[in-house]
Design a protein around this motif. Structure first.
Motif, PDB file in Angstrom:
ATOM      1  N   LEU A 338     -96.821  -0.777 -52.802  1.00 40.68           N
ATOM      2  CA  LEU A 338     -95.473   0.111 -52.095  1.00 40.68           C
ATOM      3  C   LEU A 338     -95.092  -0.982 -51.105  1.00 40.68           C
ATOM      4  O   LEU A 338     -94.321  -1.376 -50.417  1.00 40.68           O
ATOM      5  N   TYR A 339     -96.695  -2.161 -50.674  1.00 38.74           N
ATOM      6  CA  TYR A 339     -95.624  -3.789 -50.208  1.00 38.74           C
ATOM      7  C   TYR A 339     -94.945  -4.265 -50.610  1.00 38.74           C
ATOM      8  O   TYR A 339     -95.081  -5.108 -49.794  1.00 38.74           O
ATOM      9  N   ASP A 340     -94.760  -4.674 -51.406  1.00 38.51           N
ATOM     10  CA  ASP A 340     -93.911  -5.932 -52.270  1.00 38.51           C
ATOM     11  C   ASP A 340     -92.496  -5.149 -51.808  1.00 38.51           C
ATOM     12  O   ASP A 340     -91.735  -5.361 -51.909  1.00 38.51           O
ATOM     13  N   ILE A 345     -86.984  -3.896 -49.859  1.00 39.98           N
ATOM     14  CA  ILE A 345     -86.621  -3.080 -48.707  1.00 39.98           C
ATOM     15  C   ILE A 345     -85.843  -3.747 -47.687  1.00 39.98           C
ATOM     16  O   ILE A 345     -84.765  -3.526 -47.803  1.00 39.98           O
ATOM     17  N   VAL A 346     -86.565  -4.834 -47.111  1.00 37.26           N
ATOM     18  CA  VAL A 346     -86.148  -5.692 -45.888  1.00 37.26           C
ATOM     19  C   VAL A 346     -85.377  -6.714 -45.789  1.00 37.26           C
ATOM     20  O   VAL A 346     -84.239  -6.740 -45.504  1.00 37.26           O
ATOM     21  N   LYS A 347     -85.797  -7.087 -47.723  1.00 43.74           N
ATOM     22  CA  LYS A 347     -84.613  -8.510 -47.380  1.00 43.74           C
ATOM     23  C   LYS A 347     -83.647  -8.053 -48.562  1.00 43.74           C
ATOM     24  O   LYS A 347     -82.175  -8.089 -47.540  1.00 43.74           O
ATOM     25  N   GLU A 354     -88.675  -2.518 -38.336  1.00 47.59           N
ATOM     26  CA  GLU A 354     -89.294  -2.046 -37.573  1.00 47.59           C
ATOM     27  C   GLU A 354     -89.367  -0.703 -37.616  1.00 47.59           C
ATOM     28  O   GLU A 354     -90.840  -0.401 -37.731  1.00 47.59           O
ATOM     29  N   GLU A 355     -88.453   0.058 -38.995  1.00 47.53           N
ATOM     30  CA  GLU A 355     -88.905   1.262 -39.365  1.00 47.53           C
ATOM     31  C   GLU A 355     -90.238   1.144 -40.091  1.00 47.53           C
ATOM     32  O   GLU A 355     -91.120   1.703 -40.682  1.00 47.53           O
ATOM     33  N   VAL A 356     -90.104   0.358 -41.112  1.00 50.23           N
ATOM     34  CA  VAL A 356     -90.940   0.325 -42.233  1.00 50.23           C
ATOM     35  C   VAL A 356     -91.756  -0.711 -41.703  1.00 50.23           C
ATOM     36  O   VAL A 356     -93.134   0.140 -42.364  1.00 50.23           O
ATOM     37  N   LYS A 357     -92.464  -1.500 -41.057  1.00 53.26           N
ATOM     38  CA  LYS A 357     -93.817  -1.434 -40.299  1.00 53.26           C
ATOM     39  C   LYS A 357     -94.015  -0.930 -39.393  1.00 53.26           C
ATOM     40  O   LYS A 357     -95.451  -0.149 -39.957  1.00 53.26           O
ATOM     41  N   ARG A 407     -89.862  11.499 -42.245  1.00 51.86           N
ATOM     42  CA  ARG A 407     -91.138  10.986 -40.690  1.00 51.86           C
ATOM     43  C   ARG A 407     -90.781   9.775 -41.164  1.00 51.86           C
ATOM     44  O   ARG A 407     -90.616   9.132 -39.600  1.00 51.86           O
ATOM     45  N   PHE A 408     -90.626   9.225 -41.805  1.00 54.02           N
ATOM     46  CA  PHE A 408     -90.580   7.213 -42.170  1.00 54.02           C
ATOM     47  C   PHE A 408     -89.107   7.443 -42.849  1.00 54.02           C
ATOM     48  O   PHE A 408     -87.846   7.564 -42.126  1.00 54.02           O
ATOM     49  N   THR A 409     -89.349   5.940 -43.480  1.00 52.05           N
ATOM     50  CA  THR A 409     -87.785   5.614 -44.053  1.00 52.05           C
ATOM     51  C   THR A 409     -87.618   6.603 -45.260  1.00 52.05           C
ATOM     52  O   THR A 409     -87.958   7.190 -45.731  1.00 52.05           O
ATOM     53  N   SER A 410     -85.794   6.593 -45.186  1.00 53.33           N
ATOM     54  CA  SER A 410     -85.438   7.316 -46.633  1.00 53.33           C
ATOM     55  C   SER A 410     -85.666   7.165 -47.650  1.00 53.33           C
ATOM     56  O   SER A 410     -85.701   7.094 -48.777  1.00 53.33           O
ATOM     57  N   ARG A 411     -86.013   5.810 -48.184  1.00 51.92           N
ATOM     58  CA  ARG A 411     -87.276   4.987 -49.093  1.00 51.92           C
ATOM     59  C   ARG A 411     -87.915   5.747 -49.700  1.00 51.92           C
ATOM     60  O   ARG A 411     -88.670   5.165 -49.945  1.00 51.92           O
TER      61      ARG A 411
END
Length: 457
Positions: A338-340, A345-347, A354-357, A407-411
């Motif tokens: 999930l961290y990869d 997702i950011v790239k 910011e929201e991913v962090k 709560r977090f990202t929609s991904r």
């Protein structure tokens, strides 16, 4: 030594020497042609056979290869006796034919039961003896009036549809008990995602559902193929649209009939969508379909970019019933961590750094390791195809997954491994990419969706 000259005239050699010139005499020698030995009839036949074999064998091999390709294409294309004819509108028919032609020789990654058994498949009963969760209740404004006005606003995407889950409530939702009470959408009657009473009645009648959605004028509706008459009788095919999608489809000549159908799909029009992010609106039928189909026992989710190409009951048998699974999803084809996935997702600008962090910081704080495998299997899901039962443990899993997406990202790829590692439910099956390709024909997203102007409150 006397010199001599020679010339060749039509096979006659005339030699003239100096002495002969002096005496006026010319010597003539006639060359005789060699006589060839007569060729027997059997030798001539052998030569003809050799030439025919040299030319015919490559042509025969090519013909066999073409015949094999056509046979495999016909074998994998659903038979006319067990499938619904293609839809009437030309664009979907063209896409279906192109998909079958490009996909016909692909070897099946899943083993399905034979057509005769498919015609007689019945829904099995879901055993209750091994269920750690026997009842799931859903928080609503009717039973929690103190939550109507949020006193905590750490997440601006919470609204009257989701309710206002605190971090404490979030933590409590992962503590398994026989009876659970959790947020799971539809918190308030004024929260949005409204459908007509006629559609509600239809949805309550469904026992098995294949669902998709397109909001904001997004993808076209791809008619399913490959189903048996048994599935046509027992399965509801439901597509959720908003007015933007209906208008976009009507411009292309795809109109909803008086019976609210387009082909096999029952079109359910949704008003008052609760989120400005159309991707998040799509998570409602994708993740919490048990809230929309309260009497259903099984459902299959298919992304709008895909065409479902298999018999639904056969898919449930292959993915759930045969292995005693409760939830089956398509695994991620490119990554396992999930961290990869967060970096990707950011790239790709699918979420802000910011929201991913914020999401990853919370997951690290909750002790989620950077592991590429979970119980020996890949834990990262692509989730464009989801098959599930509607038993309480699975309903709980999907509710908590939806809450994380809100709560977090929609991904949802980021939050699935988290919920999986926190709940550790039995019966979760991630099937390989080749199986997903065997279940659907993917066409990609056709047009960009239009976001809502503002969010419902």
């Amino acid at each position: 030594m006397p010199s001599s000259s020679s010339s060749l005239i039509q096979g006659i050699s005339i030699s003239v020497s100096d002495d002969d010139e002096a005496t006026g005499k010319v010597r003539v020698r006639v060359r005789r042609k060699r006589s060839r030995a007569p060729v027997s009839a059997s030798a001539r036949r052998r030569r003809l056979l050799f030439r025919a074999a040299r030319l015919g064998v490559p042509l025969l091999l090519a013909a066999l290869a073409v015949s094999l390709f056509l046979y495999e294409s016909y074998r994998l294309t659903p038979s006319h006796s067990s499938t619904l004819p293609p839809p009437s509108f030309a664009d979907i028919s063209r896409l279906s034919r192109a998909a079958r032609a490009a996909d016909g020789a692909r070897k099946s990654c899943l083993k399905f039961v034979d057509p005769e058994k498919l015609q007689n498949l019945e829904l099995p009963e879901i055993p209750e003896t091994n269920m750690s969760v026997k009842e799931v209740m859903y928080r609503s404004s009717l039973s929690h009036t103190d939550d109507d006005i949020p006193s905590h606003t750490e997440n601006s995407r919470f609204n009257s549809f989701t309710g206002y889950q605190t971090l404490t409530e979030r933590e409590e939702s992962f503590k398994i008990k026989e009876s659970m009470e959790v947020h799971c959408g539809f918190y308030s009657e004024n929260g949005g995602f409204r459908v007509s009473d006629v559609d509600k009645e239809y949805m309550r009648s469904c026992k098995v559902v294949v669902a998709t959605c397109a909001f904001g004028g997004g993808d076209d509706l791809h008619q399913p193929i490959g189903m048996t008459e048994n599935s046509i009788r027992k399965v509801c095919y439901v597509a959720f649209w908003d007015e933007l999608t209906r208008a976009a489809q009507e411009e292309e000549g795809n109109r909803i009939g008086e019976d609210r159908m387009i082909g096999l799909w029952r079109i359910v029009l949704v008003s008052n969508l609760p989120f400005s992010d159309q991707r998040l609106n799509g998570k409602i039928p994708k993740l919490i379909s048990h809230r929309l189909f309260p009497m259903a026992r099984y459902s299959i989710w298919v992304d709008s970019k895909s065409q479902f190409r298999r018999d639904p009951l056969g898919v449930l048998e292959a993915l759930l019933w045969r292995s005693n699974s409760s939830l089956a999803l398509s695994e991620h084809g490119a990554r396992s961590s999930l961290y990869d996935e967060a970096k990707a997702i950011v790239k790709k600008h699918k979420a802000t750094p910011e929201e991913v962090k914020v999401q990853l910081d919370q997951y690290r704080q909750d002790g989620i390791p950077d592991e590429k495998r979970f119980n020996g299997k890949k834990a990262l899901a692509e989730a464009s195809v989801i098959a599930r039962d509607h038993a309480p443990p699975t309903n709980l899993f999907m509710c908590l997954w939806f809450n994380e997406v809100t709560r977090f990202t929609s991904r949802d790829q980021l939050s699935f491994p988290y919920v999986l590692m926190r709940l550790r439910p039995p019966g979760v099956h991630l099937f390989p990419v080749c199986a997903r390709k065997d279940l659907v024909n993917s066409f990609g997203h056709r047009r960009k969706v239009k976001p809502l102007v503002k969010e419902a409150t």
